[in-house]
Design an enzyme around this catalytic site. Structure first.
Site, short mmCIF file in Angstrom:
data_model
loop_
_atom_site.label_atom_id
_atom_site.label_comp_id
_atom_site.label_asym_id
_atom_site.label_seq_id
_atom_site.Cartn_x
_atom_site.Cartn_y
_atom_site.Cartn_z
N THR A 151 -1.61 2.14 4.51
CA THR A 151 -0.99 3.45 4.37
C THR A 151 -0.36 3.82 5.69
O THR A 151 -0.94 3.57 6.75
CB THR A 151 -2.11 4.48 4.07
N THR A 198 -6.23 6.63 7.70
CA THR A 198 -6.02 5.55 6.75
C THR A 198 -7.37 4.93 6.42
O THR A 198 -8.30 4.99 7.23
CB THR A 198 -5.04 4.49 7.32
N GLY A 199 -7.48 4.37 5.23
CA GLY A 199 -8.75 3.79 4.80
C GLY A 199 -9.22 4.42 3.50
O GLY A 199 -8.41 4.98 2.75
N SER A 236 0.82 -1.23 0.00
CA SER A 236 0.00 0.00 0.00
C SER A 236 0.84 1.26 0.00
O SER A 236 0.29 2.36 0.06
CB SER A 236 -0.90 0.04 1.23
N THR A 238 1.44 6.91 0.76
CA THR A 238 0.63 5.77 0.28
C THR A 238 0.75 5.58 -1.23
O THR A 238 1.10 6.52 -1.95
CB THR A 238 -0.85 6.03 0.62
N ARG A 279 -6.54 9.15 -9.97
CA ARG A 279 -7.23 9.34 -8.69
C ARG A 279 -6.24 9.74 -7.59
O ARG A 279 -5.15 9.19 -7.47
CB ARG A 279 -7.94 8.03 -8.32
C1 SD4 Z 1 -6.23 6.42 0.01
N1 SD4 Z 1 -6.19 6.51 2.40
O1 SD4 Z 1 -5.54 6.61 -0.98
C2 SD4 Z 1 -5.56 5.90 1.27
C3 SD4 Z 1 -5.66 4.42 1.24
C4 SD4 Z 1 -5.14 3.71 2.42
O2 SD4 Z 1 -3.86 1.88 3.02
O3 SD4 Z 1 -5.24 4.12 3.55
N2 SD4 Z 1 -4.51 2.58 2.11
O4 SD4 Z 1 -7.44 6.59 0.02
#
Ligand code: SD4
Length: 327
Positions: A185, A236-237, A83, A203, A213
């Site tokens: 991330t 994160t998420g 990630s 990330t 994106r």
């Molecule tokens: C995102 N927040 O690009 C990041 C993704 C993430 O581990 O946390 N990945 O949306």
């Protein structure tokens, strides 16, 4: 009959009134004077090696800014962390595109987004902060800047990530809303022995995202926010969710009003869930981590998969399971 607006306004006023009663605004600034200057590092997920790199800096009486950069560089260089950085899972066109930002105790900040071919976007973000008059560079412009700064270009797609992408292509289903446990991330926050608080976030974004994106991680206020007088937060998420509520900035502002980092993280997650509705929110994997300038930690997530790594004089690289809204 009440309009939906009057209902939500009442809810807002109720929350504001509770906050104001429990935590009068005269608390503002109290954090700074009470700081105990104990060094501490926290990072999202299981990241003992990243914390160790940051801790090395803090133990040598170094700056929190160097600590968070050094910490973030660890998963960026690790091909097994899919990630972040080198080895990150690509977008749906097979390109590894990276996002990162960094912020110091005086709210100086630098950010890069949609960068390809450089393993350490966090260091490019720091160079944006320190060597330009801008905060954010994206895509080709960021890559041109990185090359001019002497960063080495390299291929980031590993054999394993390429294989995972080819497998994904068979069905080409993008399901960012039901991916618990798949995010790693790194958001890393550090307080140094001079009481300075800094943060970094880096990330490769959501796996198999659309080409172009950009998530929350390089967005100051969404994936990271630091106010050296109050506290810092990172996320994160599913990034789109944090951007919608300016998550990390909201948490720091709630802390400014007197909420603990824990209460502030919980309020941000609940805010997100109120907007989405519980049914849909159940499928969202979002987590926040916060640190006050007094060294108090908060963590909260939607679902119960989030963990973070804490390093302090008492706890060396401990992995701690966060509380969550959905159990
Ligand atoms: C995102 N927040 O690009 C990041 C993704 C993430 O581990 O946390 N990945 O949306």
């Amino acid at each position: 009959m009440n309009s939906p607006h009057s209902t939500s306004r009442r809810k807002f006023l109720k929350i504001s009134a509770l906050t104001a009663t429990a935590f009068p605004l005269s608390n503002v600034g109290a954090f700074a004077t009470e700081a105990q200057n104990k060094p501490i590092v926290i990072s999202t997920w299981r990241n003992p090696d990243a914390n160790a790199a940051a801790w090395k800096v803090l133990q040598a009486n170094g700056r929190a800014l160097d600590a968070v950069e050094q910490g973030a560089r660890v998963p960026e260089a690790n091909p097994n962390d899919t990630s972040v950085g080198y080895g990150g899972l690509p977008d749906r066109e097979g390109c590894v595109t990276l996002d990162a930002c960094i912020m110091d105790e005086k709210s100086n900040c630098g950010s890069v987004a949609f960068v390809q071919g450089y393993k350490h976007p966090i260091s490019i973000a720091r160079a944006v902060m320190e060597k330009t008059q801008h905060v954010m560079l994206v895509g080709k412009g960021a890559e041109k800047f990185a090359a001019a700064q002497g960063f080495k270009k390299q291929k980031l797609l590993t054999k394993e990530s390429e294989k995972a992408w080819k497998e994904w292509l068979k069905k080409s289903e993008y399901k960012p809303y039901h991916n618990p446990g798949q995010h790693d991330t790194i958001g890393i926050l550090a307080l140094d022995s001079n009481g300075n608080l800094c943060g970094a976030c880096t990330t490769s974004g959501m796996a198999f995202k659309m080409h172009g994106r950009v998530g929350d991680s390089p967005i100051i206020g969404a994936g990271l926010y630091v106010d050296g007088e109050v506290g810092a937060a990172t996320a994160t998420g599913v990034g789109e969710e944090m951007i919608r509520i300016a998550g990390s900035n909201s948490i720091v502002e709630l802390m400014r009003q007197g909420l603990t980092p824990q209460a502030a993280c919980e309020e941000a997650i609940k805010r997100l869930i109120r907007k989405r509705g519980e049914e849909r929110a159940k499928e969202l994997s979002v987590a926040f981590l916060a640190l006050s300038v007094t060294g108090e930690v908060g963590a909260y997530s939607t679902n119960d998969v989030f963990e973070y790594t804490l390093t302090s004089p008492e706890k060396i690289h401990s992995v701690i399971r966060s509380d969550s809204y959905f159990k």
